[in-house]
Write a protein that holds these residues in place. Structure first.
Motif, PDB file in Angstrom:
ATOM      1  N   UNK A 130     -11.583  16.033  -6.511  1.00  0.00           N
ATOM      2  CA  UNK A 130     -12.911  15.933  -7.120  1.00  0.00           C
ATOM      3  C   UNK A 130     -13.938  15.313  -6.171  1.00  0.00           C
ATOM      4  N   UNK A 131     -13.575  15.203  -4.890  1.00  0.00           N
ATOM      5  CA  UNK A 131     -14.536  14.702  -3.911  1.00  0.00           C
ATOM      6  C   UNK A 131     -14.590  13.195  -3.792  1.00  0.00           C
ATOM      7  N   UNK A 173       0.824  -1.209   0.000  1.00  0.00           N
ATOM      8  CA  UNK A 173       0.000   0.000   0.000  1.00  0.00           C
ATOM      9  C   UNK A 173       0.860   1.261   0.000  1.00  0.00           C
ATOM     10  N   UNK A 174       2.108   1.129   0.432  1.00  0.00           N
ATOM     11  CA  UNK A 174       2.989   2.288   0.530  1.00  0.00           C
ATOM     12  C   UNK A 174       3.429   2.816  -0.829  1.00  0.00           C
ATOM     13  N   UNK A 175       3.137   2.093  -1.902  1.00  0.00           N
ATOM     14  CA  UNK A 175       3.359   2.592  -3.268  1.00  0.00           C
ATOM     15  C   UNK A 175       2.043   2.737  -4.023  1.00  0.00           C
ATOM     16  N   UNK A 176       0.930   2.813  -3.292  1.00  0.00           N
ATOM     17  CA  UNK A 176      -0.375   2.710  -3.943  1.00  0.00           C
ATOM     18  C   UNK A 176      -1.257   3.953  -3.825  1.00  0.00           C
ATOM     19  N   UNK A 177      -0.700   5.064  -3.352  1.00  0.00           N
ATOM     20  CA  UNK A 177      -1.523   6.252  -3.193  1.00  0.00           C
ATOM     21  C   UNK A 177      -1.274   7.325  -4.227  1.00  0.00           C
ATOM     22  N   UNK A 178      -0.541   6.993  -5.286  1.00  0.00           N
ATOM     23  CA  UNK A 178      -0.068   8.001  -6.239  1.00  0.00           C
ATOM     24  C   UNK A 178      -1.174   8.735  -6.983  1.00  0.00           C
ATOM     25  N   UNK A 179      -2.355   8.139  -7.098  1.00  0.00           N
ATOM     26  CA  UNK A 179      -3.438   8.791  -7.841  1.00  0.00           C
ATOM     27  C   UNK A 179      -4.354   9.616  -6.951  1.00  0.00           C
ATOM     28  N   UNK A 180      -4.069   9.668  -5.661  1.00  0.00           N
ATOM     29  CA  UNK A 180      -4.970  10.351  -4.735  1.00  0.00           C
ATOM     30  C   UNK A 180      -5.223  11.821  -5.071  1.00  0.00           C
ATOM     31  N   UNK A 181      -4.205  12.609  -5.437  1.00  0.00           N
ATOM     32  CA  UNK A 181      -4.490  14.042  -5.667  1.00  0.00           C
ATOM     33  C   UNK A 181      -5.596  14.311  -6.672  1.00  0.00           C
TER      34      UNK A 181
END
Length: 301
Positions: free
Chosen positions: A106-107, A93-101
């Protein structure tokens, strides 16, 4: 018959070695590029987003979630649950948040799921952990309005297993509105005869009970209203394409290829739903998340 059972061992290994199929990079270069891009993107996402990191959904070391909240989380919001790949034995999971922004602005929330990878984790446990992570979200976060699954490679396999879940065993009924499955493996039996199983150590019985292709339940309430996009990369191996094609055919009850199959081969492969394009695994996942974002945000209007 010309199927995977008739392939020489070396060819079968080649078919199930995704990094060997890039026309632009060598296998090790592809892997390192993927790791570098996802790790750097996740670091940026953590620095610039409102997060709840390492949230335990169970007692196991790997049973944790990274939650990226929408910029304005005051009301209800949909979440995209991302299940990482890595052939069940690398990444986290530590490489899995890259698309969050792009999602939180957009909510839409993003949840990156951690699970115990091999050799510590075994296939039965991984499937159970991912299912339990979804049940945890439903029970703990009542402001979530709609869950969208997204998985790449091994993550697509685990997401497909989530779709086959009998949720009465968990005492919840998740509102799973959509799933995006990219370059997944839906029949695990061929894996038994490749290097991938060296770490997994699966038996034939374990492979059978954890093969989504053998456990499709169209009538399941959680899956009835769930739109599923199944996609493969332009340069995925023939075996990966076959796996995705057969999963679509079985899950839709078709006897022939879905509309758009041949047209989708250049430059993308479309099996069902909108036509996203994939090049390297990083861009595959990024594009899919954006596609799922469009679906999620439109459901709120």
């Amino acid at each position: 018959m010309g199927g995977w059972r008739d392939m020489p061992a070396e060819e079968l290994e080649q078919q199930y070695s995704p990094s060997r199929w890039s026309p632009r990079m060598g296998p090790e270069e592809v892997i390192q590029a993927h790791l570098a891009a996802t790790a750097a993107g996740t670091q940026r996402a953590r620095a610039g987003s409102q997060t709840s990191l390492h949230v335990p959904y169970g007692n196991g070391d790997g049973e944790k979630l990274d939650i990226y909240l929408p910029t304005d989380p005051s009301g209800t919001f949909p979440v995209l649950v991302y299940i990482h790949g890595g052939y069940w034995q690398c990444l986290s999971k530590d490489e899995s948040g890259f698309a969050a922004p792009s999602l939180v602005s957009q909510g839409v929330g993003l949840v990156a799921v951690g699970y115990d990878i091999a050799p510590k984790g075994h296939m039965d446990a991984m499937v159970l952990q991912v299912r339990r992570s979804i049940a945890f979200l439903v029970e703990r976060y009542n402001r979530i309005r709609g869950i969208y699954l997204c998985g790449h490679s091994a993550g697509a396999h685990l997401a497909a297993m989530v779709l086959s879940t009998d949720w009465t065993e968990y005492g919840v009924m998740p509102d799973i509105k959509g799933a995006v499955l990219v370059s997944g493996v839906y029949d695990l039996e061929p894996i038994l005869h490749t290097y991938v199983n060296d770490a997994l150590n699966m038996s034939w019985e374990v492979a059978q009970q954890n093969s989504p292709l053998l456990h499709i339940a169209p009538a399941a309430p959680a899956a009835a209203a769930c739109k599923v996009l199944v996609a493969v990369a332009q340069h995925d191996s023939p075996e990966f394409r076959r796996q995705s094609r057969e999963y679509v055919l079985v899950s839709t009850g078709r006897s022939r290829d879905p509309p758009g199959w041949e047209e989708g081969l250049r430059p993308c492969v479309q099996l069902a739903g909108p036509s996203p394009c994939w090049i390297l695994p990083v861009w595959i996942t990024l594009t899919l998340l954006r596609s799922c974002l469009r679906t999620a945000t439109s459901s709120l209007r």
